[in-house]
Design a protein around this motif. Sequence first.
Motif, PDB file in Angstrom:
ATOM      1  N   TYR A  36      52.150  33.146  27.149  1.00  0.00           N
ATOM      2  CA  TYR A  36      51.808  34.566  27.006  1.00  0.00           C
ATOM      3  C   TYR A  36      50.339  34.796  27.355  1.00  0.00           C
ATOM      4  CZ  TYR A  36      50.848  39.073  24.842  1.00  0.00           C
ATOM      5  OH  TYR A  36      50.447  40.357  24.618  1.00  0.00           O
ATOM      6  N   VAL A  37      49.461  33.933  26.853  1.00  0.00           N
ATOM      7  CA  VAL A  37      48.028  34.076  27.125  1.00  0.00           C
ATOM      8  C   VAL A  37      47.746  33.900  28.613  1.00  0.00           C
ATOM      9  CG1 VAL A  37      45.773  32.994  26.765  1.00  0.00           C
ATOM     10  CG2 VAL A  37      47.270  33.420  24.823  1.00  0.00           C
ATOM     11  N   GLY A  38      48.433  32.934  29.240  1.00  0.00           N
ATOM     12  CA  GLY A  38      48.233  32.711  30.668  1.00  0.00           C
ATOM     13  C   GLY A  38      48.564  33.929  31.499  1.00  0.00           C
ATOM     14  N   PHE A  39      49.674  34.576  31.198  1.00  0.00           N
ATOM     15  CA  PHE A  39      50.041  35.793  31.929  1.00  0.00           C
ATOM     16  C   PHE A  39      49.123  36.954  31.561  1.00  0.00           C
ATOM     17  CE2 PHE A  39      54.384  33.818  32.384  1.00  0.00           C
ATOM     18  CZ  PHE A  39      54.349  33.768  33.769  1.00  0.00           C
ATOM     19  N   SER A  40      48.725  37.021  30.302  1.00  0.00           N
ATOM     20  CA  SER A  40      47.908  38.142  29.843  1.00  0.00           C
ATOM     21  C   SER A  40      46.525  38.133  30.491  1.00  0.00           C
ATOM     22  CB  SER A  40      47.764  38.107  28.321  1.00  0.00           C
ATOM     23  OG  SER A  40      49.000  38.294  27.688  1.00  0.00           O
ATOM     24  N   ILE A  41      45.927  36.943  30.626  1.00  0.00           N
ATOM     25  CA  ILE A  41      44.593  36.886  31.231  1.00  0.00           C
ATOM     26  C   ILE A  41      44.637  37.307  32.691  1.00  0.00           C
ATOM     27  CG2 ILE A  41      44.725  34.445  31.912  1.00  0.00           C
ATOM     28  CD1 ILE A  41      41.620  36.313  30.593  1.00  0.00           C
ATOM     29  N   ILE A  42      45.743  36.992  33.375  1.00  0.00           N
ATOM     30  CA  ILE A  42      45.888  37.423  34.765  1.00  0.00           C
ATOM     31  C   ILE A  42      45.974  38.944  34.845  1.00  0.00           C
ATOM     32  CG2 ILE A  42      47.379  37.351  36.803  1.00  0.00           C
ATOM     33  CD1 ILE A  42      45.854  34.769  36.298  1.00  0.00           C
ATOM     34  N   ALA A  43      46.751  39.543  33.943  1.00  0.00           N
ATOM     35  CA  ALA A  43      46.874  41.002  33.926  1.00  0.00           C
ATOM     36  C   ALA A  43      45.534  41.659  33.608  1.00  0.00           C
ATOM     37  CB  ALA A  43      47.921  41.419  32.898  1.00  0.00           C
ATOM     38  N   PHE A  44      44.811  41.099  32.641  1.00  0.00           N
ATOM     39  CA  PHE A  44      43.495  41.646  32.283  1.00  0.00           C
ATOM     40  C   PHE A  44      42.520  41.548  33.448  1.00  0.00           C
ATOM     41  CE2 PHE A  44      39.189  40.724  30.631  1.00  0.00           C
ATOM     42  CZ  PHE A  44      38.921  41.953  30.045  1.00  0.00           C
ATOM     43  N   MET A  45      42.525  40.390  34.130  1.00  0.00           N
ATOM     44  CA  MET A  45      41.597  40.201  35.246  1.00  0.00           C
ATOM     45  C   MET A  45      41.959  41.073  36.442  1.00  0.00           C
ATOM     46  SD  MET A  45      39.272  38.314  34.085  1.00  0.00           S
ATOM     47  CE  MET A  45      38.359  38.238  35.639  1.00  0.00           C
ATOM     48  N   ASN A  46      43.226  41.460  36.574  1.00  0.00           N
ATOM     49  CA  ASN A  46      43.605  42.383  37.647  1.00  0.00           C
ATOM     50  C   ASN A  46      42.830  43.697  37.530  1.00  0.00           C
ATOM     51  OD1 ASN A  46      45.394  40.697  38.916  1.00  0.00           O
ATOM     52  ND2 ASN A  46      47.223  41.553  37.967  1.00  0.00           N
ATOM     53  N   ILE A  47      42.535  44.090  36.307  1.00  0.00           N
ATOM     54  CA  ILE A  47      41.722  45.287  36.076  1.00  0.00           C
ATOM     55  C   ILE A  47      40.244  44.973  36.316  1.00  0.00           C
ATOM     56  CG2 ILE A  47      41.013  47.006  34.357  1.00  0.00           C
ATOM     57  CD1 ILE A  47      43.728  46.534  32.972  1.00  0.00           C
ATOM     58  N   LEU A  48      39.822  43.839  35.773  1.00  0.00           N
ATOM     59  CA  LEU A  48      38.402  43.497  35.835  1.00  0.00           C
ATOM     60  C   LEU A  48      37.919  43.230  37.258  1.00  0.00           C
ATOM     61  CD1 LEU A  48      36.249  43.316  33.665  1.00  0.00           C
ATOM     62  CD2 LEU A  48      36.575  40.843  33.603  1.00  0.00           C
ATOM     63  N   TRP A  49      38.794  42.658  38.110  1.00  0.00           N
ATOM     64  CA  TRP A  49      38.390  42.385  39.494  1.00  0.00           C
ATOM     65  C   TRP A  49      37.993  43.678  40.217  1.00  0.00           C
ATOM     66  CZ3 TRP A  49      37.220  37.765  39.112  1.00  0.00           C
ATOM     67  CH2 TRP A  49      38.069  36.726  38.756  1.00  0.00           C
ATOM     68  N   MET A  50      38.534  44.795  39.775  1.00  0.00           N
ATOM     69  CA  MET A  50      38.209  46.079  40.404  1.00  0.00           C
ATOM     70  C   MET A  50      36.928  46.692  39.859  1.00  0.00           C
ATOM     71  SD  MET A  50      40.533  46.556  42.645  1.00  0.00           S
ATOM     72  CE  MET A  50      40.109  48.240  43.083  1.00  0.00           C
ATOM     73  N   LEU A  51      36.414  46.142  38.741  1.00  0.00           N
ATOM     74  CA  LEU A  51      35.270  46.763  38.077  1.00  0.00           C
ATOM     75  C   LEU A  51      33.987  45.940  38.150  1.00  0.00           C
ATOM     76  CD1 LEU A  51      37.102  48.007  34.837  1.00  0.00           C
ATOM     77  CD2 LEU A  51      36.610  49.311  36.915  1.00  0.00           C
ATOM     78  N   LEU A  52      34.103  44.645  38.428  1.00  0.00           N
ATOM     79  CA  LEU A  52      32.913  43.790  38.442  1.00  0.00           C
ATOM     80  C   LEU A  52      31.920  44.250  39.516  1.00  0.00           C
ATOM     81  CD1 LEU A  52      34.556  40.277  37.932  1.00  0.00           C
ATOM     82  CD2 LEU A  52      33.196  41.563  36.286  1.00  0.00           C
ATOM     83  N   PRO A  53      30.617  44.212  39.197  1.00  0.00           N
ATOM     84  CA  PRO A  53      29.607  44.792  40.093  1.00  0.00           C
ATOM     85  C   PRO A  53      29.148  43.893  41.244  1.00  0.00           C
ATOM     86  CG  PRO A  53      28.561  43.993  38.097  1.00  0.00           C
ATOM     87  CD  PRO A  53      30.034  43.739  37.922  1.00  0.00           C
ATOM     88  N   PHE A  54      30.068  43.249  41.933  1.00  0.00           N
ATOM     89  CA  PHE A  54      29.702  42.475  43.115  1.00  0.00           C
ATOM     90  C   PHE A  54      29.518  43.439  44.284  1.00  0.00           C
ATOM     91  CE2 PHE A  54      31.962  39.278  40.558  1.00  0.00           C
ATOM     92  CZ  PHE A  54      31.071  38.220  40.638  1.00  0.00           C
ATOM     93  N   ASP A  55      28.560  43.133  45.171  1.00  0.00           N
ATOM     94  CA  ASP A  55      28.324  44.020  46.313  1.00  0.00           C
ATOM     95  C   ASP A  55      28.261  43.292  47.650  1.00  0.00           C
ATOM     96  OD1 ASP A  55      25.916  42.703  46.127  1.00  0.00           O
ATOM     97  OD2 ASP A  55      24.756  44.471  45.521  1.00  0.00           O
ATOM     98  N   ASN A  56      28.527  41.985  47.633  1.00  0.00           N
ATOM     99  CA  ASN A  56      28.563  41.220  48.887  1.00  0.00           C
ATOM    100  C   ASN A  56      29.746  41.701  49.725  1.00  0.00           C
ATOM    101  OD1 ASN A  56      29.145  39.100  50.837  1.00  0.00           O
ATOM    102  ND2 ASN A  56      27.713  37.835  49.688  1.00  0.00           N
ATOM    103  N   GLY A  57      29.489  42.000  50.999  1.00  0.00           N
ATOM    104  CA  GLY A  57      30.531  42.520  51.878  1.00  0.00           C
ATOM    105  C   GLY A  57      31.701  41.581  52.067  1.00  0.00           C
ATOM    106  N   GLU A  58      31.494  40.282  51.828  1.00  0.00           N
ATOM    107  CA  GLU A  58      32.583  39.324  51.965  1.00  0.00           C
ATOM    108  C   GLU A  58      33.524  39.349  50.757  1.00  0.00           C
ATOM    109  OE1 GLU A  58      31.144  35.437  52.834  1.00  0.00           O
ATOM    110  OE2 GLU A  58      29.695  36.136  54.306  1.00  0.00           O
ATOM    111  N   LEU A  59      33.089  40.004  49.679  1.00  0.00           N
ATOM    112  CA  LEU A  59      33.859  40.016  48.449  1.00  0.00           C
ATOM    113  C   LEU A  59      34.599  41.331  48.203  1.00  0.00           C
ATOM    114  CD1 LEU A  59      31.293  38.329  46.007  1.00  0.00           C
ATOM    115  CD2 LEU A  59      33.172  37.239  47.221  1.00  0.00           C
ATOM    116  N   ILE A  60      33.975  42.445  48.559  1.00  0.00           N
ATOM    117  CA  ILE A  60      34.544  43.738  48.193  1.00  0.00           C
ATOM    118  C   ILE A  60      35.384  44.312  49.329  1.00  0.00           C
ATOM    119  CG2 ILE A  60      32.686  44.250  46.586  1.00  0.00           C
ATOM    120  CD1 ILE A  60      31.426  46.019  48.708  1.00  0.00           C
ATOM    121  N   TRP A  61      36.255  45.250  48.953  1.00  0.00           N
ATOM    122  CA  TRP A  61      37.082  45.910  49.960  1.00  0.00           C
ATOM    123  C   TRP A  61      36.195  46.686  50.928  1.00  0.00           C
ATOM    124  CZ3 TRP A  61      41.938  44.507  50.359  1.00  0.00           C
ATOM    125  CH2 TRP A  61      42.635  44.081  49.217  1.00  0.00           C
TER     126      TRP A  61
END
Length: 363
Positions: free
Chosen positions: A145-170
């Motif tokens: 359950y924790v393994g699946f939950s962390i993936i779901a949580f990070m699916n949200i976080l990957w969209m919010l983290l403040p990275f600005d390198n052009g190789e990383l962001i859409w």
Amino acid sequence: MRNPLKPMVDKFGLPRVIIVSFFLLLVVAAGAFRMNLLQLLSDVIRRWGMFGILALAMVPAVQCGIGLNFGISMGIVGGLLGGLLAIQLRIAEMPSLVAVHPLFAMWVAILFAVAVGVVLAMGIGYLYGQLLNKVKGSEMTVTTYVGFSIIAFMNILWMLLPFDNGELIWPNAGKGLRNTISLATSFSGVMNKTLAFSMGDLTIPTGLLLFFFLMCLLVWLFMRSKTGIAMSAAGANPMFAKAAGIDVNRMRITGTVLSTVLAAVGILVYAQGFGFMQLYNGPMMMGFTSVAAVLIGGASPKRARITHVLVGTFMFQGILALGLPVANQFIPESNLSEVMRLIISNGIIIYALTQAKGGSGRE
């Protein structure tokens, strides 16, 4: 009449006998189709080194008593964050490092990513271990359950983290990390390339294998240290260990932290071999494939050894590497690669899990 195969089945377990036989059948089929066996073996060896550390993460988890750790996604997240930070800071592109040697710069980048991943994984693993100490007896359910939950949580976080390198962001989005992150300018294939050599069509990724074996050696030495022996004792017989003065909860946390740290290192080794990192749902099944690998190698939910990792990972990755090209030979000019990959990999996982109690689990 006595079955001559019965002693072998009793010793190794029916699932492992069948899987080894299937692997040998694939080798024979590949030879019959006149496929390049040395080239296929190169792919098997490469996959073995790339995936081995993720499977190795199961050893301390099983030995400390939490069982098969389906929640290694917790550590994988830490490793991915370390890799992202290395790309964000453009460590592999630093002129002072590149001036020494481009491969040296790539090694600095991946070791930086590993260091960050290990630090994050230690913190995550400690909290994770505290949770597992509160749910004793239900660890397998909770880790899944924790393994699946962390993936779901990070699916949200990957969209919010403040990275600005052009190789990383859409592109053109300004924020939000891509699903697949290329490592071409950071540490793609750095271990595979280091000290690699070829003998005809057989390529040996020496640096990758040495790193894998080094991690196996470190875990082996730890398991034979005073702490490692106490941890194994706590996992094998908690009541006896407690009576002997061993802090069982602390030993369980130690094993959980070590398992989480190995997962963080393992995902970076895995990613550099392919040349990219996958975010979002990419790591979803990593825990299942790691569990299946050690079970195939002879482990059980209560006992896992380094040899189980070495043998099981080689067999698991060997079947994947040989199964797809052989299947495509049976039905040429078809697009079965992805379908067969899913059928073969998920079939092995399901079979290994349902037969987890097969065999003695001895080395």
